[in-house]
Design an enzyme around this catalytic site. Structure first.
Site, PDB file in Angstrom:
ATOM      1  N   LYS A 176       5.324   6.194  14.726  1.00 19.44           N
ATOM      2  CA  LYS A 176       4.841   7.454  14.162  1.00 19.44           C
ATOM      3  C   LYS A 176       5.820   8.565  14.539  1.00 19.44           C
ATOM      4  O   LYS A 176       6.168   8.729  15.701  1.00 19.44           O
ATOM      5  CB  LYS A 176       3.442   7.800  14.715  1.00 19.44           C
ATOM      6  CG  LYS A 176       2.358   6.832  14.253  1.00 19.44           C
ATOM      7  CD  LYS A 176       2.094   6.962  12.774  1.00 19.44           C
ATOM      8  CE  LYS A 176       0.966   6.037  12.329  1.00 19.44           C
ATOM      9  NZ  LYS A 176       0.783   6.056  10.875  1.00 19.44           N
ATOM     10  N   THR A 177       6.269   9.323  13.538  1.00 19.31           N
ATOM     11  CA  THR A 177       7.177  10.439  13.773  1.00 19.31           C
ATOM     12  C   THR A 177       6.479  11.733  13.399  1.00 19.31           C
ATOM     13  O   THR A 177       5.363  11.727  12.880  1.00 19.31           O
ATOM     14  CB  THR A 177       8.461  10.297  12.928  1.00 19.31           C
ATOM     15  OG1 THR A 177       8.130  10.536  11.551  1.00 19.31           O
ATOM     16  CG2 THR A 177       9.067   8.908  13.063  1.00 19.31           C
ATOM     17  N   ARG A 207     -10.255   1.998   2.006  1.00 18.74           N
ATOM     18  CA  ARG A 207      -8.918   2.377   1.550  1.00 18.74           C
ATOM     19  C   ARG A 207      -8.976   3.034   0.171  1.00 18.74           C
ATOM     20  O   ARG A 207      -9.854   2.724  -0.628  1.00 18.74           O
ATOM     21  CB  ARG A 207      -8.004   1.150   1.461  1.00 18.74           C
ATOM     22  CG  ARG A 207      -7.535   0.620   2.801  1.00 18.74           C
ATOM     23  CD  ARG A 207      -6.608  -0.557   2.595  1.00 18.74           C
ATOM     24  NE  ARG A 207      -6.207  -1.171   3.848  1.00 18.74           N
ATOM     25  CZ  ARG A 207      -5.112  -0.839   4.527  1.00 18.74           C
ATOM     26  NH1 ARG A 207      -4.330   0.113   4.065  1.00 18.74           N
ATOM     27  NH2 ARG A 207      -4.808  -1.457   5.650  1.00 18.74           N
ATOM     28  N   ASP A 251      -3.979  -8.113  14.402  1.00 15.35           N
ATOM     29  CA  ASP A 251      -5.175  -7.578  13.741  1.00 15.35           C
ATOM     30  C   ASP A 251      -5.634  -8.459  12.582  1.00 15.35           C
ATOM     31  O   ASP A 251      -6.714  -8.262  12.031  1.00 15.35           O
ATOM     32  CB  ASP A 251      -4.931  -6.145  13.259  1.00 15.35           C
ATOM     33  CG  ASP A 251      -3.732  -6.020  12.327  1.00 15.35           C
ATOM     34  OD1 ASP A 251      -2.966  -6.990  12.184  1.00 15.35           O
ATOM     35  OD2 ASP A 251      -3.553  -4.932  11.741  1.00 15.35           O
ATOM     36  N   GLN A 276      -7.797 -13.585   0.868  1.00 16.03           N
ATOM     37  CA  GLN A 276      -6.664 -13.956   1.716  1.00 16.03           C
ATOM     38  C   GLN A 276      -6.730 -15.440   2.070  1.00 16.03           C
ATOM     39  O   GLN A 276      -5.713 -16.127   2.121  1.00 16.03           O
ATOM     40  CB  GLN A 276      -6.624 -13.104   2.992  1.00 16.03           C
ATOM     41  CG  GLN A 276      -5.366 -13.374   3.819  1.00 16.03           C
ATOM     42  CD  GLN A 276      -5.156 -12.376   4.936  1.00 16.03           C
ATOM     43  OE1 GLN A 276      -5.313 -11.176   4.760  1.00 16.03           O
ATOM     44  NE2 GLN A 276      -4.788 -12.869   6.101  1.00 16.03           N
ATOM     45  N   HIS A 300       7.381  -0.277   6.566  1.00 17.85           N
ATOM     46  CA  HIS A 300       7.584   0.569   7.741  1.00 17.85           C
ATOM     47  C   HIS A 300       7.914  -0.306   8.946  1.00 17.85           C
ATOM     48  O   HIS A 300       8.032  -1.530   8.835  1.00 17.85           O
ATOM     49  CB  HIS A 300       6.370   1.468   8.004  1.00 17.85           C
ATOM     50  CG  HIS A 300       5.076   0.729   8.119  1.00 17.85           C
ATOM     51  ND1 HIS A 300       4.799  -0.185   9.129  1.00 17.85           N
ATOM     52  CD2 HIS A 300       3.954   0.749   7.338  1.00 17.85           C
ATOM     53  CE1 HIS A 300       3.587  -0.669   8.975  1.00 17.85           C
ATOM     54  NE2 HIS A 300       3.053  -0.121   7.883  1.00 17.85           N
ATOM     55  N   HIS A 313       5.988  -3.485   9.710  1.00 19.39           N
ATOM     56  CA  HIS A 313       6.400  -4.648   8.915  1.00 19.39           C
ATOM     57  C   HIS A 313       7.685  -5.253   9.462  1.00 19.39           C
ATOM     58  O   HIS A 313       7.910  -6.458   9.364  1.00 19.39           O
ATOM     59  CB  HIS A 313       6.649  -4.240   7.454  1.00 19.39           C
ATOM     60  CG  HIS A 313       5.438  -3.737   6.733  1.00 19.39           C
ATOM     61  ND1 HIS A 313       5.363  -2.467   6.206  1.00 19.39           N
ATOM     62  CD2 HIS A 313       4.266  -4.334   6.437  1.00 19.39           C
ATOM     63  CE1 HIS A 313       4.195  -2.299   5.611  1.00 19.39           C
ATOM     64  NE2 HIS A 313       3.504  -3.424   5.736  1.00 19.39           N
ATOM     65  N   LYS A 357       0.227   2.936  19.243  1.00 16.31           N
ATOM     66  CA  LYS A 357       1.011   2.366  18.148  1.00 16.31           C
ATOM     67  C   LYS A 357       2.354   3.070  18.028  1.00 16.31           C
ATOM     68  O   LYS A 357       2.425   4.296  18.024  1.00 16.31           O
ATOM     69  CB  LYS A 357       0.217   2.510  16.849  1.00 16.31           C
ATOM     70  CG  LYS A 357       0.467   1.394  15.856  1.00 16.31           C
ATOM     71  CD  LYS A 357      -0.561   1.438  14.745  1.00 16.31           C
ATOM     72  CE  LYS A 357      -0.438   0.223  13.855  1.00 16.31           C
ATOM     73  NZ  LYS A 357      -1.459   0.205  12.811  1.00 16.31           N
ATOM     74  N   LYS A 360      -9.498   0.036   9.659  1.00 14.77           N
ATOM     75  CA  LYS A 360      -9.790   1.251   8.894  1.00 14.77           C
ATOM     76  C   LYS A 360     -11.217   1.727   9.153  1.00 14.77           C
ATOM     77  O   LYS A 360     -12.151   0.928   9.145  1.00 14.77           O
ATOM     78  CB  LYS A 360      -9.616   0.997   7.388  1.00 14.77           C
ATOM     79  CG  LYS A 360      -8.178   0.670   6.989  1.00 14.77           C
ATOM     80  CD  LYS A 360      -7.278   1.868   7.191  1.00 14.77           C
ATOM     81  CE  LYS A 360      -5.831   1.543   6.910  1.00 14.77           C
ATOM     82  NZ  LYS A 360      -4.928   2.648   7.244  1.00 14.77           N
ATOM     83  N   THR A 383       0.816  -1.216   0.000  1.00 19.91           N
ATOM     84  CA  THR A 383       0.000   0.000   0.000  1.00 19.91           C
ATOM     85  C   THR A 383       0.853   1.271   0.000  1.00 19.91           C
ATOM     86  O   THR A 383       0.322   2.373  -0.040  1.00 19.91           O
ATOM     87  CB  THR A 383      -0.935   0.013   1.225  1.00 19.91           C
ATOM     88  OG1 THR A 383      -0.149  -0.195   2.412  1.00 19.91           O
ATOM     89  CG2 THR A 383      -1.970  -1.100   1.125  1.00 19.91           C
TER      90      THR A 383
END
Length: 409
Positions: A231-232, A87, A193, A172, A46, A49, A228, A83, A41
């Site tokens: 995140k920056t 998406r 998740d 899936q 990131h 992963h 989570k 979500k 995506t």
């Protein structure tokens, strides 16, 4: 050698598992083929992963064979998990580009030589499916009533769940069936998740093939407060050095909360658990030693030893008050720009210290921006030649984010 199940459990990876005793026995008695899926995506993996790649690496080190499944087909639909809205639909060209980026990055962490691991793309079997045949073979085994109880769908019911997304679980599940038939894949692993999707897949394999297959999820990368991680100020913590520099990556782990150090060392490094516990038990100022080890080890795995050393030296130069290291991130501006004057907000964006001018204005208003160790009080401040010190200047946001601004020409 320890059973990999016990290693993953001791390090805190395992969240849920379908048949614990059977899986532990299976992993101790034979080399198992398992898979983890990565939907492309974005054009980079990131840090979320990365935790999955660490699981994959531990499994491979213990003799098991990973299948890295690139979701070039499932990305056409989009996973509704987690979500609030549907998406964004991506083009085939964008998905293909992202898939290529993922494949290159995953190859840095997993050994694909001599059939030790397999990389496949589910677009190879999903994009040319005959829909009626798919419904007859796969759809007949999925109960709509049961699917609607899954958390990934339940959370979307109020806003509306499209039929497009409703197909994701079937697709899936079909991946697992294909991989079982082709490679004797016996396990699907994924983030916690993905539990509902994994259960759907293993039940499909059992119904179609009459085989025992298994699912296991691992913990999501969260802080001790349950938020989570990754995140920056500039968005996600990417594994691509062009999107998140090795220095910024290093600094993220150097600045984690004291309460998160031991858990991150266990999940994101290969350090022995006795070292993890020793470092995690350090208190007060000494916990910074553990944070430095964490930052170095994670950066070394992701970006290599040379980049990890550079980032470490840059951080030590800054925090040691030297501020002259060549390893500090740098940005070039032209002499003509300086002579004309460049707004501090523009410079902050150019240097990558803020994602936007509005964010730069807020940072200045909150007193979080310094130039050459002098606090900038106005977001209209024009940076000029007078701000140069030895043909450069040091721009700082917050306590620990630095960029060296150098004159080019």
């Amino acid at each position: 050698m320890k059973n990999v199940f016990d290693v993953l459990q001791e390090r805190g990876f395992i969240a849920q598992i379908t048949h614990e005793d059977e899986v532990r026995k299976l992993l101790s008695e034979k080399n198992v083929t398992f898979y983890i899926g990565f939907d492309p995506t974005a054009d980079s993996l990131h840090v979320g992963h990365f935790l999955q790649l660490m699981v994959m690496a531990h499994m491979q080190q213990h003799g098991h064979r990973p299948i890295a499944l690139i979701g070039g087909g499932t990305a056409m639909v989009g996973d509704p998990t987690g979500k609030n809205d549907m998406r964004r639909m991506m083009t085939k060209e964008l998905i293909s580009h992202n898939s290529s980026c993922f494949k290159t990055q995953i190859s840095k962490f997993i050994d694909f030589s001599e059939d030790k691991a397999i990389m496949v793309d589910n677009s190879d079997w999903l994009l040319d499916l005959n829909y009626v045949e798919f419904l007859r073979e796969v759809g007949v085994h999925f109960s709509v009533n049961r699917m609607l109880t899954a958390e990934c769908f339940k959370s979307r019911m109020e806003k509306g769940l499209t039929f497009l997304e409703f197909n994701y679980m079937l697709m899936q599940g079909y991946d697992f069936l294909v991989l079982n038939r082709k490679y004797d894949c016996q396990m699907q692993l994924g983030g916690d998740d993905q539990w509902s999707n994994i259960l759907g897949g293993l039940e499909l394999v059992r119904k179609c093939e009459g085989k025992s297959v298994y699912g296991m999820t691992f913990t999501l990368l969260t802080t001790s407060e349950g938020k989570k991680m990754g995140k920056t100020e500039n968005g996600a913590l990417w594994l691509d050095p062009q999107k998140t520099s090795p220095y910024e990556f290093y600094q993220y782990w150097r600045n984690v909360s004291d309460n998160d150090v031991e858990r991150c060392l266990a999940l994101l490094t290969f350090l022995p658990m006795e070292d993890v516990r020793r470092l995690g038990s350090l208190e007060d100022a000494r916990i910074n030693e553990a944070k430095s080890v964490l930052a170095y080890e994670v950066t070394k795995i992701v970006h290599g030893e040379a980049e990890a050393l550079k980032a470490k030296e840059a951080a030590e130069a800054i925090f040691g008050g030297k501020g002259k290291s060549d390893n500090i991130p740098a940005v070039d501006i032209s002499l003509s720009e300086l002579e004309a004057g460049i707004k501090i907000t523009d410079l902050l964006v150019l240097a990558g210290l803020t994602p936007s001018k509005s964010e730069a204005r807020r940072a200045v208003q909150q007193g979080g921006v310094s130039l050459n160790e002098n606090k900038v009080s106005s977001f209209d401040y024009l940076v000029g030649k007078n701000d140069l010190v030895d043909d450069q200047m040091m721009l700082q946001r917050g306590k620990k984010n630095f960029v060296k601004v150098k004159v080019n020409g």
